[in-house]
Design a protein around this motif. Structure first.
Motif: not given
Length: 262
Positions: A126-138
């Protein structure tokens, strides 16, 4: 094979699969999920391919499932939940069991189902500023694409559960510190670095490496299948909840969600 939403390149013993809906941030609609499942299943029989790179076209790896399609838009990209869950299971099982070393090259964001897809690979860059989220809860949902399985494998049950509930967005360094990804690379270099890693692997004893993968992954396939079945059943129920309807509506309207636990 001809595809609409993905591309497949072959270069000797290396294959590169690209998610190719850049105008939609590579959000996965029904067409893409079906094509990814078909692609990975076909690659099961490609004995000459020993390394596979999975990447996204455009500005991101994948924004996850196509939220607009979840709203029930009629047309090619709309969601038939039962059919979608079948293709998600096919896609994950085939990717996880590929007889080759798989590398995810993540730039931009990998969210929700997009993050599950990256986690299904063997090595995640992954790149430094990648945004990674297991964000199903949202949006009032649970992880699918075996998100529960892959988070548990990398974090253990208590931490995986907490991370899934929080739906926190992580950059590359935070994800690496937790053990969710394997390498952090400079912004703009994920695909290049994945290519360099692939070349290093191609000069390694890959037959032995792939045999180790087979031994370790085979032991987990029954658990993976069970979790995928449980996710499919539960996700079908979650999509009928008031919280989910509120979650996707608030997402589209770009406002905070007002969940009521219903």
């Amino acid at each position: 094979m001809g595809f609409e939403t993905i591309t497949v390149e072959r270069n000797g013993r290396l294959a590169i699969v690209s998610l190719n809906r850049p105008q939609s941030m590579n959000a996965m609609d029904g067409v893409m999920l079906n094509e990814l499942a078909n692609c990975f299943e076909a690659l099961q029989n490609e004995s000459t391919i020993q390394v596979l790179i999975l990447k996204g076209s455009g500005k991101v790896f994948s924004a996850g499932g196509d939220i607009k399609a979840m709203l029930g838009t009629v047309g090619e990209g709309s969601f038939d939940i039962a059919e979608i869950m079948v293709d998600i299971s096919r896609m994950v099982k085939a990717l996880y069991s590929l007889p080759m070393v798989t590398i995810a090259a993540v730039h931009g964001s990998a969210a929700g189902l997009g993050f599950s897809l990256a986690l299904a690979t063997d090595i995640i860059l992954v790149e430094e500023d990648s945004k990674l989220a297991m964000n199903f809860i949202g949006v009032g949902l649970i992880p699918d694409g075996a998100g529960h399985f892959f988070m548990k494998e990398r974090l253990g049950v208590p931490k995986a559960q907490q991370m899934i509930w929080a739906g926190e967005v992580l950059n590359g360094f935070a994800a690496k510190k937790l053990g969710l990804v394997d390498e952090v690379v400079e912004n703009g270099t994920a695909v290049e670095q994945a290519g360099q890693l692939a070349q290093k692997l191609l000069h390694s004893p890959l037959v032995a490496m792939i045999e180790t993968k087979k031994i370790l992954h085979t032991q987990k396939q029954a658990e993976l299948s069970n979790i995928l079945e449980m996710e499919a059943e539960a996700q079908t129920r979650m999509r009928k909840t008031e919280d989910h309807l509120e979650g996707i509506q608030s997402f589209v309207e770009k406002r905070p969600a007002n969940f009521e636990g219903k």
